[in-house]
Motif scaffolding. Structure first.
Motif, short mmCIF file in Angstrom:
data_model
loop_
_atom_site.label_atom_id
_atom_site.label_comp_id
_atom_site.label_asym_id
_atom_site.label_seq_id
_atom_site.Cartn_x
_atom_site.Cartn_y
_atom_site.Cartn_z
N TYR A 192 15.46 -21.79 3.03
CA TYR A 192 16.53 -20.85 3.13
C TYR A 192 15.95 -19.38 3.73
O TYR A 192 14.76 -19.14 3.53
CB TYR A 192 17.22 -20.27 1.82
CG TYR A 192 16.25 -20.02 0.74
CD1 TYR A 192 16.13 -18.64 0.52
CD2 TYR A 192 16.00 -21.04 -0.33
CE1 TYR A 192 15.24 -18.11 -0.40
CE2 TYR A 192 14.99 -20.20 -1.34
CZ TYR A 192 14.61 -19.04 -1.40
OH TYR A 192 13.89 -18.57 -2.14
N VAL A 193 16.94 -18.81 4.43
CA VAL A 193 16.62 -17.34 4.96
C VAL A 193 16.98 -16.41 3.90
O VAL A 193 17.79 -16.54 3.12
CB VAL A 193 17.12 -17.23 6.39
CG1 VAL A 193 16.60 -18.20 7.21
CG2 VAL A 193 18.80 -17.00 6.20
N GLN A 194 16.51 -15.09 4.02
CA GLN A 194 16.84 -13.99 3.05
C GLN A 194 17.18 -12.78 3.91
O GLN A 194 17.08 -11.73 3.47
CB GLN A 194 15.71 -13.50 2.49
CG GLN A 194 14.61 -14.88 1.49
CD GLN A 194 13.63 -14.22 0.81
OE1 GLN A 194 13.58 -13.00 0.39
NE2 GLN A 194 12.53 -15.35 0.32
N ASP A 195 17.75 -12.85 4.88
CA ASP A 195 18.18 -11.76 5.85
C ASP A 195 19.75 -11.57 5.85
O ASP A 195 20.33 -10.89 6.86
CB ASP A 195 17.45 -11.88 7.08
CG ASP A 195 18.04 -13.14 7.97
OD1 ASP A 195 18.84 -13.92 7.49
OD2 ASP A 195 17.51 -13.39 8.99
N GLY A 196 20.46 -12.61 5.19
CA GLY A 196 21.97 -12.58 5.07
C GLY A 196 22.51 -13.10 6.52
O GLY A 196 23.63 -12.69 6.89
N PRO A 234 20.12 -14.05 -6.23
CA PRO A 234 19.10 -13.78 -5.50
C PRO A 234 18.64 -12.38 -5.04
O PRO A 234 19.89 -11.86 -4.81
CB PRO A 234 18.95 -14.83 -4.33
CG PRO A 234 20.16 -16.03 -4.62
CD PRO A 234 21.11 -15.24 -5.44
N ASN A 235 17.42 -11.87 -5.22
CA ASN A 235 17.37 -10.55 -5.23
C ASN A 235 17.17 -10.09 -3.38
O ASN A 235 16.02 -9.63 -2.81
CB ASN A 235 16.05 -10.16 -5.68
CG ASN A 235 15.83 -8.63 -5.74
OD1 ASN A 235 16.90 -7.90 -5.93
ND2 ASN A 235 14.69 -8.32 -6.02
N PHE A 236 18.12 -10.43 -2.82
CA PHE A 236 18.12 -10.56 -1.36
C PHE A 236 19.46 -10.55 -0.72
O PHE A 236 20.37 -11.18 -1.47
CB PHE A 236 17.25 -11.32 -0.40
CG PHE A 236 17.16 -12.77 -0.81
CD1 PHE A 236 18.17 -13.65 -0.17
CD2 PHE A 236 16.26 -13.20 -1.62
CE1 PHE A 236 18.31 -14.73 -0.41
CE2 PHE A 236 16.26 -14.86 -2.04
CZ PHE A 236 17.54 -15.66 -1.33
#
Length: 219
Positions: A59-63, A84-86
């Motif tokens: 999974y990506v964490q940049d929205g 999640p913290n993103f």
């Protein structure tokens, strides 16, 4: 003075007045204590299920990718959830909450609504439920990316015919309608609604709309 000259004068005064308002506009400085992140891990006996564990591999964490269905599954299967913290993108259906639950957003948690053409939407849907606490919700609507010009009911948090709902330190921005909307969808009124602290900014219609309800406390 003839009618044409009078109309011009009124237009000139109106334009100057509007320009002055725009030049004079300043954001209110919100105290940091009003939007500080609440941490429950050290103070609470609640064991939170981490929604991050429901995300797909790699999974990506940049929205940039819609993980709404994965978050919904985690919310459906657990009463106490930690986001999640993103930032995470979610689709136009938003997330549906359930009774007897606690939702905890971390310091960098954020839900970003995917652009859509709906006149009605909600990022968090609080409908016909009770006993819910939401801590630090950070929600971003699609005001600047919306694909239509109709309607005014795109809500950050939609509270309908629900009771004992507490929201602490919300940060809700850029929704097509209201940051928070409180009303009913049956004879049952929303009741005992608490909204404390936070910042609700730049939503297209209202920050908070109270259509109906009992014992609503906003501070």
């Amino acid at each position: 003075m003839n009618k044409l000259a009078l109309l011009f004068l009124l237009f000139f005064v109106s334009c100057n007045s509007q320009q002055k308002k725009e030049l004079d506009f300043k954001y209110k400085q919100v105290k940091s204590t009003q939007i500080s992140t609440i941490s429950l891990s050290a103070k609470s006996q609640i064991k939170f299920s981490k929604l991050e564990s429901y995300l797909p591999k790699n999974y990506v964490q940049d929205g940039s990718v819609d993980y709404g269905i994965y978050l919904q599954k985690g919310i459906d299967e657990n009463n106490f959830v930690e986001f999640p913290n993103f930032p995470i993108l979610i689709g136009e259906k938003g997330l549906r909450l359930k009774s007897n639950s606690v939702l905890l957003f971390k310091s960098k948690s954020k839900l970003i609504l995917k652009e859509n053409s709906l006149s009605n939407y909600h990022i968090l849907d609080v409908r016909n439920i009770e006993n819910v606490k939401i801590y630090n919700p950070r929600l971003i609507g699609d005001r600047y990316a919306h694909k239509d010009v109709k309607g005014e009911w795109g809500m950050g948090i939609n509270i309908l015919s629900s009771r004992n709902i507490s929201i602490y330190n919300p940060e809700i921005k850029n929704c097509w309608g209201d940051g928070i909307y409180i009303s009913k969808i049956s004879a049952v009124e929303s009741e005992n609604i608490i909204i404390k602290g936070g910042s609700i900014d730049n939503n297209r219609r209202n920050g908070i709309s109270i259509i109906s309800g009992k014992q609503i406390d906003i501070s």
